[in-house]
Design an enzyme around this catalytic site. Structure first.
Site, PDB file in Angstrom:
ATOM      1  N   ASP A   1     -16.224  12.164 -19.090  1.00 37.97           N
ATOM      2  CA  ASP A   1     -17.167  11.467 -18.659  1.00 37.97           C
ATOM      3  C   ASP A   1     -17.229   9.744 -18.892  1.00 37.97           C
ATOM      4  O   ASP A   1     -17.056   9.551 -20.084  1.00 37.97           O
ATOM      5  CB  ASP A   1     -18.571  12.055 -19.449  1.00 37.97           C
ATOM      6  CG  ASP A   1     -20.011  11.682 -19.145  1.00 37.97           C
ATOM      7  OD1 ASP A   1     -19.876  11.086 -17.998  1.00 37.97           O
ATOM      8  OD2 ASP A   1     -20.679  11.768 -20.020  1.00 37.97           O
ATOM      9  N   ILE A   2     -17.321   9.106 -17.792  1.00 36.45           N
ATOM     10  CA  ILE A   2     -17.374   7.586 -18.163  1.00 36.45           C
ATOM     11  C   ILE A   2     -18.828   7.229 -18.074  1.00 36.45           C
ATOM     12  O   ILE A   2     -19.467   7.403 -17.281  1.00 36.45           O
ATOM     13  CB  ILE A   2     -16.682   7.033 -16.694  1.00 36.45           C
ATOM     14  CG1 ILE A   2     -15.212   7.921 -16.471  1.00 36.45           C
ATOM     15  CG2 ILE A   2     -16.389   5.497 -16.978  1.00 36.45           C
ATOM     16  CD1 ILE A   2     -14.415   7.857 -17.819  1.00 36.45           C
TER      17      ILE A   2
ATOM     18  N   GLU B   1       0.806  -1.373   0.088  1.00 36.20           N
ATOM     19  CA  GLU B   1       0.184  -0.083   0.103  1.00 36.20           C
ATOM     20  C   GLU B   1       0.849   1.277  -0.004  1.00 36.20           C
ATOM     21  O   GLU B   1       0.653   1.964  -0.739  1.00 36.20           O
ATOM     22  CB  GLU B   1      -0.947  -0.046   1.216  1.00 36.20           C
ATOM     23  CG  GLU B   1      -1.644   1.239   1.262  1.00 36.20           C
ATOM     24  CD  GLU B   1      -2.956   1.222   0.468  1.00 36.20           C
ATOM     25  OE1 GLU B   1      -2.881   1.961  -0.535  1.00 36.20           O
ATOM     26  OE2 GLU B   1      -3.738   0.571   0.389  1.00 36.20           O
TER      27      GLU B   1
ATOM     28  N   SER C   1      -7.195   2.316  -4.097  1.00 37.57           N
ATOM     29  CA  SER C   1      -5.985   2.864  -3.308  1.00 37.57           C
ATOM     30  C   SER C   1      -4.883   3.201  -4.258  1.00 37.57           C
ATOM     31  O   SER C   1      -4.034   3.946  -4.236  1.00 37.57           O
ATOM     32  CB  SER C   1      -5.386   1.947  -2.412  1.00 37.57           C
ATOM     33  OG  SER C   1      -5.111   0.752  -2.820  1.00 37.57           O
TER      34      SER C   1
ATOM     35  N   ASP D   1       1.055   3.986  -3.116  1.00 36.90           N
ATOM     36  CA  ASP D   1       0.859   5.408  -3.047  1.00 36.90           C
ATOM     37  C   ASP D   1       1.888   6.520  -3.209  1.00 36.90           C
ATOM     38  O   ASP D   1       1.698   7.539  -3.793  1.00 36.90           O
ATOM     39  CB  ASP D   1       0.312   5.801  -1.460  1.00 36.90           C
ATOM     40  CG  ASP D   1      -0.733   4.698  -1.191  1.00 36.90           C
ATOM     41  OD1 ASP D   1      -1.586   4.177  -1.995  1.00 36.90           O
ATOM     42  OD2 ASP D   1      -1.474   4.702   0.114  1.00 36.90           O
TER      43      ASP D   1
ATOM     44  N   GLY E   1     -23.845  11.761 -19.606  1.00 36.91           N
ATOM     45  CA  GLY E   1     -24.294  13.104 -19.183  1.00 36.91           C
ATOM     46  C   GLY E   1     -25.662  13.474 -19.746  1.00 36.91           C
ATOM     47  O   GLY E   1     -26.045  13.249 -20.885  1.00 36.91           O
TER      48      GLY E   1
ATOM     49  N   ASP F   1     -27.295  16.357 -19.835  1.00 38.28           N
ATOM     50  CA  ASP F   1     -27.404  17.593 -20.102  1.00 38.28           C
ATOM     51  C   ASP F   1     -26.137  18.296 -20.620  1.00 38.28           C
ATOM     52  O   ASP F   1     -25.463  18.370 -19.752  1.00 38.28           O
ATOM     53  CB  ASP F   1     -28.234  18.486 -19.443  1.00 38.28           C
ATOM     54  CG  ASP F   1     -28.383  19.919 -19.901  1.00 38.28           C
ATOM     55  OD1 ASP F   1     -29.356  20.644 -19.177  1.00 38.28           O
ATOM     56  OD2 ASP F   1     -27.674  20.199 -20.691  1.00 38.28           O
TER      57      ASP F   1
END
Length: 615
Positions: free
Chosen positions: A566-567, A302, A524, A306, A585, A587
């Protein structure tokens, strides 16, 4: 005279009674302050050792927190005239300092118990008071019974109580006491990370032509669908060629539970992916005696993930790794010294950061737990601490969690979605601290073009503790309106704070651990990566003579969404359901949001212009 009378009253409540005509009976009454049902998965193992010491922390009410919150939103709103005018440490502490009456009342009570000022540790704002005492004394002054509790699945032990009381006269002056009812498990396997797999077990990267990311329109090397490197993220998020140079910038990573960031592994990583950073390192700051073991055998997966990606992306911005002394598992059958090891290390780090004169401007944390394992009073108070850092200009990123909408277990066969309150209801399980509205929660994507990361992976959903903040109203209401009517009714709180806010790649990251290359994944990975790009955005603003970004969410939901990809596909399954879907999306003039990937992934090339357009 009033203070002396109050001291006599409190002492009498503990040790005996005076004539009834001298003191009203209500002054001596103890009343339950907090009571919980034994959390699911924990069983009582036996009595707690009476002479074992704990650091008992008392939270005093923060008298002007509402005013602090108002400041936070004003300095974080890019359309407000005060945008970027962050508060100083001293200004924040003045707003959260307890009312003098609360301070006097609690001080008198502690004095009646025989504590002197030398026995007491106070936070910088005086809003936390800590005393280190044997469990037997804690039981006496809290009218509580501590036990050793065993977590059946993991075999871990902790010392906790399910109920504690305070004199009625103290209830308005003490918000909570811990460690008491906190059963959260901030363990390495709960740090939102998938297992590390040795790189040779994976096929060699393809040498085919570049592919086009449908979300951002940039060209990304096809090998990035097999192995994620810094170069992949720079390409995917449109940051190729950008080198930060502003002075005064900084980035931080938190480390817990003896997860050590290895400097030799960092050099291997730099040699492989960031050769211009070779021979550079990071500052290690010990919190409450946190260690810094540099043995390759003790390198943390970890911690290495990071620091390697957050510091690699943001190089040469000043990096800091915080190693916080943890809560080693309590072993009830050993004759251990009567020392303190039962506190939650997360608040230890938060206390330290709030007292720090110059915290890093962008900080990533990859640790979390199910929201329901954290007492509401504790979650509220920790969240208030995040607000204080945000008001001072610090951007806080947290992994949204792994395991979809379930309890963090990525295995659907063992995943559970049962409430922890004794009622055993079936519910989606949000994560904390990601559910705090004053932090930026980072979900996960994978592949190119990007999709919400694979089933039972990226956490998301809606908080059961915190209401939806105003900055989410428009977008989340629109998202909910698109869900089929009645879908998951009763399984989630539609009025809760929605998570995540944003996302980034979170699988197949090439990391060096213990001298060897691994592929690793989890949210993470996405949080430190996103944080690296936030540090670059701070560089853009600082170079232009502007303030750092600070609390990001009001900017992200009002202007920043235009710089997010946008996913539109993927889901975060769990609890026997497909979970929430990523969606297009609704709009073109508004942000798009999903309870899988939030607003989307960063497009640095656009974001760096947007952050300069704000005050």
């Amino acid at each position: 005279m009033r203070s002396l009378f109050k001291l006599v009253v409190l002492a009498t409540c503990l040790f005996g009674s005076l004539p009834s005509e001298a003191i009203p009976s209500k002054d001596c009454a103890y009343r339950v302050k907090e009571r919980i049902s034994p959390p699911r998965g924990w069983v009582k193992h036996g009595d707690a050792p009476a002479d074992r010491k704990i650091s008992l922390k008392f939270a005093l009410p923060q008298s002007k927190f509402g005013e602090l919150e108002k400041h936070l939103y004003e300095v974080s709103d890019p359309d407000h005239e005060r945008y970027g005018q962050h508060l100083s440490k001293e200004e924040v502490e003045e707003l959260v300092a307890p009312h003098p009456e609360s301070l006097d009342t609690v001080n008198d009570w502690l004095a009646s118990l025989g504590f002197t000022e030398e026995d007491i540790v106070r936070s910088s704002a005086q809003d936390w008071i800590t005393i280190k005492i044997p469990i037997s004394m804690a039981e006496q002054i809290l009218h509580a019974k501590y036990h050793v509790w065993k977590h059946v699945e993991s075999g871990d032990y902790i010392v906790r109580t399910t109920s504690y009381s305070l004199p009625e006269t103290l209830h308005e002056h003490i918000e909570l006491v811990q460690p008491t009812t906190m059963f959260g498990r901030f363990k390495p396997e709960k740090s939102n990370i998938f297992k590390a797999t040795p790189l040779p077990d994976f096929p060699a990267a393809s040498k085919s032509e570049g592919v086009i990311s449908a979300a951002s329109g940039v060209t990304v090397d096809a090998s990035c669908n097999q192995i994620i490197t810094i170069t992949c993220l720079q390409q995917l998020y449109n940051a190729v060629g950008f080198t930060p140079s502003a002075k005064g910038n900084s980035v931080g990573i938190t480390g817990y539970l003896e997860q050590f960031a290895n400097m030799q592994d960092l050099q291997s990583f730099f040699a492989d992916q960031r050769p211009d950073a070779l021979n550079s390192s990071f500052e290690v700051v010990s919190v409450a005696g946190g260690l810094n073991n540099q043995s390759l055998a003790e390198a943390g997966d970890e911690a290495n993930l990071d620091v390697q990606f957050a510091f690699g992306i943001s190089h040469p911005i000043s990096p800091t790794f915080f190693t916080t002394a943890g809560r080693p598992p309590f072993i009830p059958d050993l004759d251990e010294p009567a020392d303190d090891d039962e506190n939650e290390p997360y608040t230890t780090w938060l206390d330290f950061m709030l007292s720090h004169p110059n915290p890093p401007l962008a900080i990533s944390t990859s640790y979390g737990d199910d929201e329901q394992t954290v007492p509401f009073s504790f979650a509220q108070r920790a969240c208030a601490g995040f607000a204080q850092l945000g008001a001072r200009g610090v951007s806080l990123m947290f992994s949204s969690g792994d395991g979809g909408v379930g309890d963090g277990d990525p295995d659907p066969a063992t995943q559970t979605c049962i409430t922890n309150d004794g009622r055993n209801l079936t519910k989606f399980i949000p994560g904390f601290p990601a559910s705090c509205p004053f932090v930026t929660s980072v979900g996960g994507t994978s592949h190119i073009p990007e999709v919400a990361v694979s089933t039972f992976f990226s956490g998301g959903g809606f908080s059961n503790f915190f209401p939806r903040p105003s900055y989410q109203d428009k977008d989340v209401k629109a998202y909910l309106a698109k869900l089929p009517k009645g879908l998951y009714a009763g399984l989630f709180n539609p009025n809760g704070r929605a998570i995540p806010d944003v996302s980034a790649q979170s699988d197949l990251f090439k990391v060096f651990i213990g001298g060897r290359a691994f592929l690793i994944g989890g949210t993470s990975a996405s949080s430190p990566s996103f944080t690296g790009f936030v540090a670059l955005l701070n560089d853009v603003r600082l170079k232009a003579g502007k303030s750092p970004l600070g609390f990001l969410n009001p900017f992200l939901y009002s202007k920043g969404f235009a710089g997010l990809n946008d996913i539109t596909s993927g889901n975060n399954a769990g609890c026997g359901t497909p979970g929430f879907n990523a969606s297009k999306g609704w709009d073109p003039g508004n942000a798009s949001f999903s309870a899988v990937t939030g607003l989307g992934t960063p497009n640095f090339g656009i974001l760096k212009k947007l952050v300069l357009d704000s005050h």
